[in-house]
Scaffold this motif. Structure first.
Motif, PDB file in Angstrom:
ATOM      1  N   PRO A 129      47.343  30.456  51.436  1.00 43.26           N
ATOM      2  CA  PRO A 129      46.003  30.177  50.910  1.00 43.26           C
ATOM      3  C   PRO A 129      45.981  28.916  50.056  1.00 43.26           C
ATOM      4  O   PRO A 129      47.016  28.447  49.570  1.00 43.26           O
ATOM      5  CB  PRO A 129      45.690  31.414  50.046  1.00 43.26           C
ATOM      6  CG  PRO A 129      46.729  32.438  50.398  1.00 43.26           C
ATOM      7  CD  PRO A 129      47.936  31.652  50.813  1.00 43.26           C
ATOM      8  N   ASN A 130      44.781  28.381  49.852  1.00 38.71           N
ATOM      9  CA  ASN A 130      44.604  27.316  48.876  1.00 38.71           C
ATOM     10  C   ASN A 130      44.994  27.836  47.496  1.00 38.71           C
ATOM     11  O   ASN A 130      44.932  29.040  47.231  1.00 38.71           O
ATOM     12  CB  ASN A 130      43.148  26.846  48.850  1.00 38.71           C
ATOM     13  CG  ASN A 130      42.745  26.148  50.139  1.00 38.71           C
ATOM     14  OD1 ASN A 130      43.538  25.428  50.750  1.00 38.71           O
ATOM     15  ND2 ASN A 130      41.504  26.360  50.559  1.00 38.71           N
ATOM     16  N   VAL A 131      45.395  26.921  46.610  1.00 42.88           N
ATOM     17  CA  VAL A 131      45.850  27.344  45.277  1.00 42.88           C
ATOM     18  C   VAL A 131      44.775  28.136  44.553  1.00 42.88           C
ATOM     19  O   VAL A 131      45.065  29.142  43.892  1.00 42.88           O
ATOM     20  CB  VAL A 131      46.281  26.122  44.439  1.00 42.88           C
ATOM     21  CG1 VAL A 131      46.682  26.564  43.029  1.00 42.88           C
ATOM     22  CG2 VAL A 131      47.440  25.400  45.107  1.00 42.88           C
ATOM     23  N   ILE A 132      43.524  27.738  44.669  1.00 39.67           N
ATOM     24  CA  ILE A 132      42.464  28.464  43.972  1.00 39.67           C
ATOM     25  C   ILE A 132      42.372  29.905  44.452  1.00 39.67           C
ATOM     26  O   ILE A 132      42.149  30.834  43.666  1.00 39.67           O
ATOM     27  CB  ILE A 132      41.095  27.743  44.112  1.00 39.67           C
ATOM     28  CG1 ILE A 132      40.063  28.440  43.227  1.00 39.67           C
ATOM     29  CG2 ILE A 132      40.644  27.699  45.570  1.00 39.67           C
ATOM     30  CD1 ILE A 132      38.750  27.687  43.118  1.00 39.67           C
ATOM     31  N   ASP A 133      42.594  30.120  45.739  1.00 35.75           N
ATOM     32  CA  ASP A 133      42.536  31.482  46.257  1.00 35.75           C
ATOM     33  C   ASP A 133      43.804  32.261  45.922  1.00 35.75           C
ATOM     34  O   ASP A 133      43.759  33.490  45.771  1.00 35.75           O
ATOM     35  CB  ASP A 133      42.276  31.468  47.763  1.00 35.75           C
ATOM     36  CG  ASP A 133      40.844  31.084  48.088  1.00 35.75           C
ATOM     37  OD1 ASP A 133      39.935  31.615  47.430  1.00 35.75           O
ATOM     38  OD2 ASP A 133      40.620  30.256  48.986  1.00 35.75           O
ATOM     39  N   ARG A 134      44.933  31.574  45.770  1.00 34.64           N
ATOM     40  CA  ARG A 134      46.127  32.252  45.270  1.00 34.64           C
ATOM     41  C   ARG A 134      45.889  32.743  43.844  1.00 34.64           C
ATOM     42  O   ARG A 134      46.311  33.842  43.465  1.00 34.64           O
ATOM     43  CB  ARG A 134      47.344  31.327  45.333  1.00 34.64           C
ATOM     44  CG  ARG A 134      47.674  30.842  46.740  1.00 34.64           C
ATOM     45  CD  ARG A 134      49.148  30.696  46.982  1.00 34.64           C
ATOM     46  NE  ARG A 134      49.821  29.633  46.274  1.00 34.64           N
ATOM     47  CZ  ARG A 134      49.980  28.388  46.739  1.00 34.64           C
ATOM     48  NH1 ARG A 134      49.437  28.031  47.898  1.00 34.64           N
ATOM     49  NH2 ARG A 134      50.666  27.500  46.057  1.00 34.64           N
ATOM     50  N   LEU A 135      45.218  31.903  43.049  1.00 28.81           N
ATOM     51  CA  LEU A 135      44.933  32.277  41.663  1.00 28.81           C
ATOM     52  C   LEU A 135      43.980  33.470  41.603  1.00 28.81           C
ATOM     53  O   LEU A 135      44.204  34.429  40.851  1.00 28.81           O
ATOM     54  CB  LEU A 135      44.332  31.082  40.925  1.00 28.81           C
ATOM     55  CG  LEU A 135      43.890  31.322  39.480  1.00 28.81           C
ATOM     56  CD1 LEU A 135      45.067  31.774  38.621  1.00 28.81           C
ATOM     57  CD2 LEU A 135      43.251  30.063  38.903  1.00 28.81           C
ATOM     58  N   ILE A 136      42.921  33.441  42.399  1.00 24.66           N
ATOM     59  CA  ILE A 136      41.956  34.542  42.388  1.00 24.66           C
ATOM     60  C   ILE A 136      42.595  35.821  42.913  1.00 24.66           C
ATOM     61  O   ILE A 136      42.399  36.915  42.360  1.00 24.66           O
ATOM     62  CB  ILE A 136      40.710  34.160  43.213  1.00 24.66           C
ATOM     63  CG1 ILE A 136      39.957  33.016  42.540  1.00 24.66           C
ATOM     64  CG2 ILE A 136      39.788  35.368  43.377  1.00 24.66           C
ATOM     65  CD1 ILE A 136      38.830  32.445  43.373  1.00 24.66           C
ATOM     66  N   GLN A 137      43.392  35.711  43.982  1.00 29.16           N
ATOM     67  CA  GLN A 137      44.092  36.895  44.490  1.00 29.16           C
ATOM     68  C   GLN A 137      45.042  37.467  43.442  1.00 29.16           C
ATOM     69  O   GLN A 137      45.155  38.678  43.283  1.00 29.16           O
ATOM     70  CB  GLN A 137      44.869  36.556  45.755  1.00 29.16           C
ATOM     71  CG  GLN A 137      44.016  36.377  46.996  1.00 29.16           C
ATOM     72  CD  GLN A 137      44.855  36.325  48.253  1.00 29.16           C
ATOM     73  OE1 GLN A 137      45.857  37.026  48.389  1.00 29.16           O
ATOM     74  NE2 GLN A 137      44.457  35.476  49.196  1.00 29.16           N
ATOM     75  N   GLN A 138      45.732  36.583  42.719  1.00 29.18           N
ATOM     76  CA  GLN A 138      46.645  37.043  41.670  1.00 29.18           C
ATOM     77  C   GLN A 138      45.869  37.754  40.564  1.00 29.18           C
ATOM     78  O   GLN A 138      46.330  38.766  40.012  1.00 29.18           O
ATOM     79  CB  GLN A 138      47.408  35.856  41.092  1.00 29.18           C
ATOM     80  CG  GLN A 138      48.501  36.234  40.101  1.00 29.18           C
ATOM     81  CD  GLN A 138      49.708  36.877  40.778  1.00 29.18           C
ATOM     82  OE1 GLN A 138      50.106  36.468  41.864  1.00 29.18           O
ATOM     83  NE2 GLN A 138      50.274  37.874  40.121  1.00 29.18           N
ATOM     84  N   ALA A 139      44.682  37.261  40.246  1.00 27.95           N
ATOM     85  CA  ALA A 139      43.839  37.897  39.231  1.00 27.95           C
ATOM     86  C   ALA A 139      43.391  39.283  39.691  1.00 27.95           C
ATOM     87  O   ALA A 139      43.353  40.235  38.902  1.00 27.95           O
ATOM     88  CB  ALA A 139      42.635  37.012  38.932  1.00 27.95           C
ATOM     89  N   ILE A 140      43.047  39.405  40.967  1.00 26.56           N
ATOM     90  CA  ILE A 140      42.677  40.709  41.518  1.00 26.56           C
ATOM     91  C   ILE A 140      43.869  41.654  41.463  1.00 26.56           C
ATOM     92  O   ILE A 140      43.752  42.827  41.073  1.00 26.56           O
ATOM     93  CB  ILE A 140      42.175  40.557  42.970  1.00 26.56           C
ATOM     94  CG1 ILE A 140      40.896  39.718  43.017  1.00 26.56           C
ATOM     95  CG2 ILE A 140      41.923  41.929  43.599  1.00 26.56           C
ATOM     96  CD1 ILE A 140      40.458  39.354  44.424  1.00 26.56           C
ATOM     97  N   LEU A 141      45.031  41.138  41.866  1.00 27.93           N
ATOM     98  CA  LEU A 141      46.253  41.941  41.855  1.00 27.93           C
ATOM     99  C   LEU A 141      46.552  42.473  40.458  1.00 27.93           C
ATOM    100  O   LEU A 141      46.924  43.637  40.282  1.00 27.93           O
ATOM    101  CB  LEU A 141      47.418  41.093  42.352  1.00 27.93           C
ATOM    102  CG  LEU A 141      48.805  41.735  42.308  1.00 27.93           C
ATOM    103  CD1 LEU A 141      48.910  42.853  43.336  1.00 27.93           C
ATOM    104  CD2 LEU A 141      49.889  40.697  42.554  1.00 27.93           C
ATOM    105  N   GLN A 142      46.373  41.623  39.453  1.00 28.99           N
ATOM    106  CA  GLN A 142      46.684  42.008  38.082  1.00 28.99           C
ATOM    107  C   GLN A 142      45.832  43.202  37.641  1.00 28.99           C
ATOM    108  O   GLN A 142      46.299  44.074  36.903  1.00 28.99           O
ATOM    109  CB  GLN A 142      46.425  40.817  37.161  1.00 28.99           C
ATOM    110  CG  GLN A 142      47.009  40.951  35.778  1.00 28.99           C
ATOM    111  CD  GLN A 142      48.497  40.635  35.745  1.00 28.99           C
ATOM    112  OE1 GLN A 142      49.034  40.075  36.689  1.00 28.99           O
ATOM    113  NE2 GLN A 142      49.147  40.987  34.663  1.00 28.99           N
ATOM    114  N   VAL A 143      44.593  43.252  38.093  1.00 33.77           N
ATOM    115  CA  VAL A 143      43.684  44.325  37.699  1.00 33.77           C
ATOM    116  C   VAL A 143      43.862  45.570  38.559  1.00 33.77           C
ATOM    117  O   VAL A 143      43.764  46.699  38.074  1.00 33.77           O
ATOM    118  CB  VAL A 143      42.226  43.819  37.758  1.00 33.77           C
ATOM    119  CG1 VAL A 143      41.231  44.956  37.584  1.00 33.77           C
ATOM    120  CG2 VAL A 143      41.987  42.763  36.679  1.00 33.77           C
ATOM    121  N   LEU A 144      44.165  45.392  39.840  1.00 33.84           N
ATOM    122  CA  LEU A 144      44.268  46.545  40.742  1.00 33.84           C
ATOM    123  C   LEU A 144      45.615  47.246  40.677  1.00 33.84           C
ATOM    124  O   LEU A 144      45.706  48.440  40.989  1.00 33.84           O
ATOM    125  CB  LEU A 144      44.007  46.110  42.187  1.00 33.84           C
ATOM    126  CG  LEU A 144      42.593  45.674  42.534  1.00 33.84           C
ATOM    127  CD1 LEU A 144      42.451  45.506  44.056  1.00 33.84           C
ATOM    128  CD2 LEU A 144      41.556  46.655  42.025  1.00 33.84           C
TER     129      LEU A 144
END
Length: 255
Positions: A129-144
């Motif tokens: 993924p693009n870096v921005i989507d890696r960051l957003i996915q990581q943020a989702i992962l952190q919460v889920l």
């Protein structure tokens, strides 16, 4: 990370696989670990609420996630933006992206195809993924993660916080000492490639009731992949290569 951008960055490394590994909590610094723990506790307390997206875009959560994305290194996605270039680009767009996430209108970009040879002669297809989507996915992962991880088997060690191959070896040694002598080696062929999106989303929605987040996860699943400059749709599967993929696969296989 300030309200508009990550504080600083490092140059992209030679890890061209671009594979991000699940890391929760953030452990690059003691303060980051405390921050991540607080976010995870809030996430667990709100597992059935409709406001998980607010936790995802929380400034402390995003800063922790950026530290993890940087630590995982990796190559650029289709937009060509490297980890070193990302903060400057992100600074100008974060407020708009944050608003889109909160309104449920953000649309992820496609991933970049990266194929890795396997020992049997076939190839494992990754999506970078693009870096921005890696960051957003990581943020989702952190919460889920604190919502889903407690329900996973104690014998499961892959892509889980504070677990590793060393822990798996110790458990195997304990099993051998208990008198067991037979080992069965099994693999689900192309499991990541064949995940049915509707089945997966039904499982995720059992524990996640934020419609914006469910919609966003669905969009990541269907974002597609760029192959030789052409967009290929992703009608099934949870593409390996982004931070969120292992958790989604685990939520399906272990629920």
């Amino acid at each position: 990370m300030t309200s508009t951008a990550p504080k600083h960055t490092e140059a992209s490394s030679s890890n061209h696989n671009g594979v991000d590994h699940a890391k929760a909590p953030c452990s690059s610094e003691l303060q980051s670990e405390k921050t991540a723990s607080a976010v995870m506790e809030k996430s667990a307390l709100n597992s059935h609420s409709s406001s998980l997206m607010e936790l995802i875009v929380d400034e402390s959560n995003m800063e922790c996630d950026w530290q993890n994305v940087k630590a995982n290194k990796g190559a650029p996605g289709p937009d060509g933006i490297t980890l070193g270039e990302f903060p400057e680009s992100f600074r100008h767009h974060w407020l708009e992206v944050r608003q889109q996430l909160l309104e449920g209108t953000y649309r992820p970009g496609p991933a970049r195809r990266k194929s890795i040879p396997k020992p049997d002669g076939s190839q494992r297809h990754l999506g970078i993924p693009n870096v921005i989507d890696r960051l957003i996915q990581q943020a989702i992962l952190q919460v889920l993660t604190p919502i889903f991880d407690p329900s996973f088997s104690e014998s499961s060690f892959g892509f889980r916080p504070r677990r590793s191959a060393h822990g798996a070896i110790k458990q195997i040694q304990h099993t051998i000492r208990s008198g067991y002598r037979r080992c069965v080696d099994m693999d689900l062929s192309k499991f990541f490639d064949r995940v049915q999106h509707d089945v997966l989303m039904a499982r995720v929605s059992r524990k996640v009731h934020d419609r914006r987040l469910l919609k966003l996860i669905g969009r990541y699943l269907r974002a597609g992949v760029m192959v030789d400059g052409l967009l290929q749709p992703s009608a099934e599967g949870t593409m390996q290569g982004g931070p969120l993929s292992p958790l989604l696969a685990a939520a399906l296989s272990r629920s």
